[in-house]
Design a protein around this motif. Structure first.
Motif, PDB file in Angstrom:
ATOM      1  N   TYR A   1      33.077  50.884  36.077  1.00  0.00           N
ATOM      2  CA  TYR A   1      33.770  51.418  37.255  1.00  0.00           C
ATOM      3  C   TYR A   1      34.841  50.466  37.793  1.00  0.00           C
ATOM      4  CZ  TYR A   1      30.106  54.969  37.387  1.00  0.00           C
ATOM      5  OH  TYR A   1      29.274  55.992  37.060  1.00  0.00           O
ATOM      6  N   HIS A   2      34.464  49.203  37.968  1.00  0.00           N
ATOM      7  CA  HIS A   2      35.439  48.251  38.514  1.00  0.00           C
ATOM      8  C   HIS A   2      35.965  47.311  37.447  1.00  0.00           C
ATOM      9  CE1 HIS A   2      34.195  49.746  42.372  1.00  0.00           C
ATOM     10  NE2 HIS A   2      32.941  49.447  42.096  1.00  0.00           N
ATOM     11  N   GLY A   3      35.946  47.736  36.208  1.00  0.00           N
ATOM     12  CA  GLY A   3      36.379  46.884  35.114  1.00  0.00           C
ATOM     13  C   GLY A   3      35.264  45.931  34.716  1.00  0.00           C
ATOM     14  N   PHE A   4      35.409  45.380  33.519  1.00  0.00           N
ATOM     15  CA  PHE A   4      34.374  44.497  32.971  1.00  0.00           C
ATOM     16  C   PHE A   4      34.613  43.056  33.438  1.00  0.00           C
ATOM     17  CE2 PHE A   4      33.134  41.851  29.185  1.00  0.00           C
ATOM     18  CZ  PHE A   4      31.763  42.013  29.298  1.00  0.00           C
TER      19      PHE A   4
ATOM     20  N   PHE B   1      32.112  23.637  34.707  1.00  0.00           N
ATOM     21  CA  PHE B   1      32.656  22.401  35.293  1.00  0.00           C
ATOM     22  C   PHE B   1      31.658  21.248  35.313  1.00  0.00           C
ATOM     23  CE2 PHE B   1      35.286  25.606  37.820  1.00  0.00           C
ATOM     24  CZ  PHE B   1      36.319  25.571  36.901  1.00  0.00           C
ATOM     25  N   GLN B   2      30.386  21.556  35.676  1.00  0.00           N
ATOM     26  CA  GLN B   2      29.431  20.444  35.811  1.00  0.00           C
ATOM     27  C   GLN B   2      28.893  19.976  34.470  1.00  0.00           C
ATOM     28  OE1 GLN B   2      26.481  21.598  38.781  1.00  0.00           O
ATOM     29  NE2 GLN B   2      28.159  22.349  40.049  1.00  0.00           N
ATOM     30  N   ASN B   3      28.424  20.923  33.672  1.00  0.00           N
ATOM     31  CA  ASN B   3      27.797  20.524  32.399  1.00  0.00           C
ATOM     32  C   ASN B   3      28.709  20.693  31.192  1.00  0.00           C
ATOM     33  OD1 ASN B   3      25.467  20.077  33.862  1.00  0.00           O
ATOM     34  ND2 ASN B   3      24.681  22.150  33.486  1.00  0.00           N
ATOM     35  N   GLY B   4      29.766  21.465  31.353  1.00  0.00           N
ATOM     36  CA  GLY B   4      30.534  21.886  30.177  1.00  0.00           C
ATOM     37  C   GLY B   4      31.764  21.055  29.868  1.00  0.00           C
ATOM     38  N   TYR B   5      31.992  19.959  30.611  1.00  0.00           N
ATOM     39  CA  TYR B   5      33.118  19.034  30.373  1.00  0.00           C
ATOM     40  C   TYR B   5      34.482  19.645  30.664  1.00  0.00           C
ATOM     41  CZ  TYR B   5      29.404  16.910  27.562  1.00  0.00           C
ATOM     42  OH  TYR B   5      28.217  16.405  27.134  1.00  0.00           O
ATOM     43  N   VAL B   6      34.530  20.873  31.180  1.00  0.00           N
ATOM     44  CA  VAL B   6      35.814  21.566  31.285  1.00  0.00           C
ATOM     45  C   VAL B   6      36.554  21.154  32.561  1.00  0.00           C
ATOM     46  CG1 VAL B   6      36.921  23.830  31.516  1.00  0.00           C
ATOM     47  CG2 VAL B   6      34.998  23.532  29.931  1.00  0.00           C
ATOM     48  N   ASP B   7      37.830  20.788  32.391  1.00  0.00           N
ATOM     49  CA  ASP B   7      38.663  20.415  33.529  1.00  0.00           C
ATOM     50  C   ASP B   7      39.503  21.593  34.000  1.00  0.00           C
ATOM     51  OD1 ASP B   7      38.053  17.498  33.510  1.00  0.00           O
ATOM     52  OD2 ASP B   7      38.900  17.679  31.496  1.00  0.00           O
ATOM     53  N   LEU B   8      39.815  22.468  33.079  1.00  0.00           N
ATOM     54  CA  LEU B   8      40.651  23.616  33.412  1.00  0.00           C
ATOM     55  C   LEU B   8      40.187  24.815  32.588  1.00  0.00           C
ATOM     56  CD1 LEU B   8      43.333  24.566  34.850  1.00  0.00           C
ATOM     57  CD2 LEU B   8      44.485  23.995  32.716  1.00  0.00           C
ATOM     58  N   ALA B   9      39.915  25.929  33.292  1.00  0.00           N
ATOM     59  CA  ALA B   9      39.404  27.112  32.592  1.00  0.00           C
ATOM     60  C   ALA B   9      40.414  28.247  32.707  1.00  0.00           C
ATOM     61  CB  ALA B   9      38.075  27.541  33.201  1.00  0.00           C
ATOM     62  N   ILE B  10      40.683  28.902  31.594  1.00  0.00           N
ATOM     63  CA  ILE B  10      41.644  30.009  31.588  1.00  0.00           C
ATOM     64  C   ILE B  10      40.891  31.335  31.468  1.00  0.00           C
ATOM     65  CG2 ILE B  10      43.623  31.037  30.404  1.00  0.00           C
ATOM     66  CD1 ILE B  10      44.353  28.223  29.420  1.00  0.00           C
ATOM     67  N   PHE B  11      41.040  32.170  32.497  1.00  0.00           N
ATOM     68  CA  PHE B  11      40.400  33.492  32.486  1.00  0.00           C
ATOM     69  C   PHE B  11      41.271  34.483  31.738  1.00  0.00           C
ATOM     70  CE2 PHE B  11      36.765  33.569  35.398  1.00  0.00           C
ATOM     71  CZ  PHE B  11      36.856  32.305  35.965  1.00  0.00           C
ATOM     72  N   ASN B  12      40.689  35.155  30.778  1.00  0.00           N
ATOM     73  CA  ASN B  12      41.404  36.201  30.049  1.00  0.00           C
ATOM     74  C   ASN B  12      40.703  37.532  30.289  1.00  0.00           C
ATOM     75  OD1 ASN B  12      43.652  35.000  28.729  1.00  0.00           O
ATOM     76  ND2 ASN B  12      42.220  33.863  27.472  1.00  0.00           N
ATOM     77  N   PRO B  13      41.220  38.319  31.210  1.00  0.00           N
ATOM     78  CA  PRO B  13      40.497  39.519  31.633  1.00  0.00           C
ATOM     79  C   PRO B  13      40.351  40.553  30.519  1.00  0.00           C
ATOM     80  CG  PRO B  13      42.749  39.594  32.430  1.00  0.00           C
ATOM     81  CD  PRO B  13      42.556  38.244  31.822  1.00  0.00           C
ATOM     82  N   GLN B  14      39.317  41.333  30.651  1.00  0.00           N
ATOM     83  CA  GLN B  14      39.123  42.459  29.726  1.00  0.00           C
ATOM     84  C   GLN B  14      38.721  43.629  30.625  1.00  0.00           C
ATOM     85  OE1 GLN B  14      36.486  41.464  26.556  1.00  0.00           O
ATOM     86  NE2 GLN B  14      37.031  43.256  25.356  1.00  0.00           N
ATOM     87  N   TYR B  15      39.603  44.589  30.775  1.00  0.00           N
ATOM     88  CA  TYR B  15      39.409  45.570  31.830  1.00  0.00           C
ATOM     89  C   TYR B  15      38.359  46.632  31.477  1.00  0.00           C
ATOM     90  CZ  TYR B  15      40.341  48.781  35.607  1.00  0.00           C
ATOM     91  OH  TYR B  15      40.190  49.593  36.694  1.00  0.00           O
ATOM     92  N   LEU B  16      38.526  47.307  30.358  1.00  0.00           N
ATOM     93  CA  LEU B  16      37.560  48.320  29.896  1.00  0.00           C
ATOM     94  C   LEU B  16      37.226  49.346  30.979  1.00  0.00           C
ATOM     95  CD1 LEU B  16      35.041  46.022  27.919  1.00  0.00           C
ATOM     96  CD2 LEU B  16      37.019  47.256  27.026  1.00  0.00           C
ATOM     97  N   GLY B  17      38.287  49.891  31.562  1.00  0.00           N
ATOM     98  CA  GLY B  17      38.112  50.841  32.657  1.00  0.00           C
ATOM     99  C   GLY B  17      37.413  52.139  32.276  1.00  0.00           C
ATOM    100  N   ASP B  18      37.382  52.465  30.992  1.00  0.00           N
ATOM    101  CA  ASP B  18      36.669  53.678  30.564  1.00  0.00           C
ATOM    102  C   ASP B  18      35.157  53.440  30.485  1.00  0.00           C
ATOM    103  OD1 ASP B  18      39.027  55.036  30.372  1.00  0.00           O
ATOM    104  OD2 ASP B  18      38.599  55.889  28.393  1.00  0.00           O
ATOM    105  N   PHE B  19      34.750  52.164  30.536  1.00  0.00           N
ATOM    106  CA  PHE B  19      33.332  51.831  30.371  1.00  0.00           C
ATOM    107  C   PHE B  19      32.684  51.348  31.678  1.00  0.00           C
ATOM    108  CE2 PHE B  19      34.020  50.318  25.662  1.00  0.00           C
ATOM    109  CZ  PHE B  19      34.435  51.597  25.322  1.00  0.00           C
TER     110      PHE B  19
END
Lengths: 247, 346
Positions: free
Chosen positions: B90-93, B70-88
């Motif tokens: 404990y609480h997901g990646f 937000f401060q340095n990256g010019y981004v007004d809106l960020a979209i989180f795309n989760p990656q769970y990887l529960g086999d790797f």
């Protein structure tokens, strides 16, 4: 006897043997990048022991690279080096990969992919290999045709040229290299030697090139080259980082 | 917001970000260890001055994110795309809860997507309903190479996948971000094949399929599919990183994408913390395609850049840019006409 037809290993210096192994490895390509495993930097070690045993180690850009491609490259390396007359045994070891054990065992025991990964496949790797041979064919063909167009050959000549016409065409060093690369693939997708009177340029399905200007066709097949080059750039960059990492 | 030299303000949506945790405490096994190391190799493809120490890279703070995005990256809106990887891990990646907590701090600047895995069958369908309500999901991230016990991946065309796509549609979730990795069964086939995207995109024309990393390493197949399916989009995460060390290849790829998909179906993503949006956006805004490439596929216009950096993603997520700008206390209004003017001049 086979043994008699072999060169006497003692006649060859270790240096010559090493050079012969590296040269055999140069003919093994990464199927999706269509470049030699050696120029991509995959091969990390080659050793010749006791005069006739070869040990090869290789590493891919990531721990997760597709096991089917890794298996193809490892078996091609084994087969390519086994063809050297003085070689009695070859071991190929893939390092630092999530399937390293299965792949190394499968290649050592000359299993096909189905047996190396029981229950995880629905066939061998033939279809995959064919698909990527087709892509490599398109890539090499596009580069050669674009070269020929620049050198003054027109669309009609290219569409009608026989293998013989192509072979006798006076080309400079670069053209000659592109022609050789293309003809190697020409033979591989037909699984036969080039027959001189056959058409030099066909689609990957061996049909004549479409009528009209070549540009549209070239634009279409250029996707294979873009893809291969792009993957090559990525693999090289990531491999460089992996090799320089000390973690 | 990125402001051009001529004073034009560009609303920036980063279509692909993470707050991940690969700390030693959260890492289950050697696979989790190798996964983050591999990510670190990719990280180092970016500019040296942006490379973090490995320890920080394993787990970084909310404050790092706020500063870099937000401060340095010019981004007004960020979209989180989760990656769970529960086999790797404990609480997901890169898990839903952390993204959701972060969203509560920045409700107008964050969209947090969910995920599903068809191998969870009926149980997972119920979980999807709960997640959709709990997190107010508007998008889903799918990672078809996720390990799960003996299974090393799945396909969008698996029978249970259809049920999940139907459920997703029924819940009013429109956006499906798809990422493929190299371990899908059957192993003898091309593990990166994007043919299944083609099939589901035809069958679910009301869903948008954003193919992350443009289907790398099957960029050519992806382009052919995207040319035929109007609801398939190119997510630029990872591809953007090439601008650093291989700008010539980036030029070729972006021109291919513009040729096959046009400027309305390409979406910027930094893949933070793999890379930071600041240098990517600065370099992208300066980008001019060399003549030989522009001759074949056309020059990249200021208008195309504006679409790729924000307008396209905003449209998919139903974001009113003017309204967002107001909320952020920024000027609104004449941006469209300004952009047209800039385009006309260019």
């Amino acid at each position: 006897m086979a043994a008699e037809s072999k060169c006497d290993p003692t006649q060859m210096s270790l240096e010559d043997q090493m050079a012969a192994v590296w040269s055999a490895l140069e003919a093994v390509t990464d199927p999706e990048i269509d470049e030699a495993v050696t120029s991509l930097g995959f091969v990390t070690a080659v050793n010749v022991v006791d005069g006739d045993k070869v040990a090869i180690e290789f590493r891919l850009p990531t721990y997760w690279c597709a096991p089917n491609f890794a298996f193809l490259m490892a078996s091609d390396m084994r087969d390519g080096v086994s063809n050297l007359s003085w070689v009695r045994s070859v071991s190929v070891k893939l390092c630092d990969h999530f399937c390293a054990n299965l792949i190394n065992r499968g290649v050592e025991q000359r299993q096909d992919f189905r047996d190396a990964f029981p229950g995880e496949t629905d066939g061998d790797l033939d279809a995959l290999r064919r698909k990527f041979l087709g892509q490599a064919f398109q890539r090499r063909q596009e580069m050669l045709i674009r070269y020929l167009l620049r050198a003054g050959y027109d669309s009609d000549w290219i569409k009608d040229a026989s293998v013989n016409d192509l072979m006798v065409a006076p080309l400079d060093e670069q053209g000659d290299r592109l022609r050789n690369l293309y003809l190697i693939m020409w033979r591989r997708i037909r699984r036969s030697s080039a027959v001189e009177h056959e058409r030099a340029f066909t689609t990957e399905n061996l049909e004549p090139l479409p009528p009209g200007q070549l540009n549209v066709y070239l634009r279409k097949i250029s996707a294979a080259r873009h893809n291969a080059e792009f993957n090559g750039v990525f693999c090289r960059s990531v491999l460089t980082m992996r090799k320089s990492r000390t973690l | 917001m990125f402001t051009t030299e001529s004073g034009d303000e560009i609303f920036v949506v980063d279509g692909h970000v993470h707050l991940w945790d690969a700390s030693p405490e959260n890492t289950k096994n050697k696979y989790g260890e190798e996964f983050i190391k591999c990510f670190y190799d990719y990280h180092r493809l970016g500019p040296d001055e942006y490379v973090w120490p490995f320890e920080k890279y394993r787990k970084y703070s909310d404050e790092d994110f706020e500063k870099d995005i937000f401060q340095n990256g010019y981004v007004d809106l960020a979209i989180f795309n989760p990656q769970y990887l529960g086999d790797f891990y404990y609480h997901g990646f890169s898990n839903l809860d952390r993204a959701d907590n972060f969203k509560k701090k920045h409700p107008d600047q964050v969209i947090a997507n969910g995920f599903w895995d068809p191998r969870n069958e009926a149980k997972g369908l119920k979980l999807l309903e709960e997640d959709a309500a709990k997190y107010q999901l508007r998008g889903i991230k799918l990672y078809t190479a996720e390990w799960k016990g003996d299974s090393k991946g799945w396909k969008l065309t698996d029978p249970w996948s259809y049920k999940y796509l139907e459920k997703t549609q029924e819940l009013g979730i429109k956006n499906i971000h798809v990422h493929k990795g190299p371990t899908i069964r059957p192993l003898n086939k091309d593990a990166f094949d994007v043919g299944d995207v083609d099939e589901v995109a035809s069958l679910f024309p009301d869903l948008n399929f954003i193919v992350e990393h443009c289907g790398i390493p099957r960029l050519n197949d992806f382009c052919f599919i995207a040319a035929q399916e109007p609801n398939v989009y190119a997510g630029l995460a990872v591809v953007m990183a090439l601008m650093c060390r291989r700008p010539a290849y980036f030029n070729e790829i972006i021109s291919e994408l513009l040729f096959w998909l046009g400027p309305d179906r390409i979406i910027f993503g930094s893949d933070y913390a793999l890379w930071q949006p600041k240098w990517m956006i600065e370099q992208f805004m300066k980008l001019e395609l060399p003549e030989d490439i522009a001759k074949e596929t056309g020059q990249i216009t200021p208008e195309a850049k504006r679409k790729i950096l924000g307008e396209n993603a905003a449209r998919l997520y139903g974001i009113d840019i003017d309204e967002r700008k107001k909320k952020l206390g920024l000027s609104t209004g004449s941006k469209q006409s300004e952009s047209k003017r800039v385009t006309a001049v260019a």
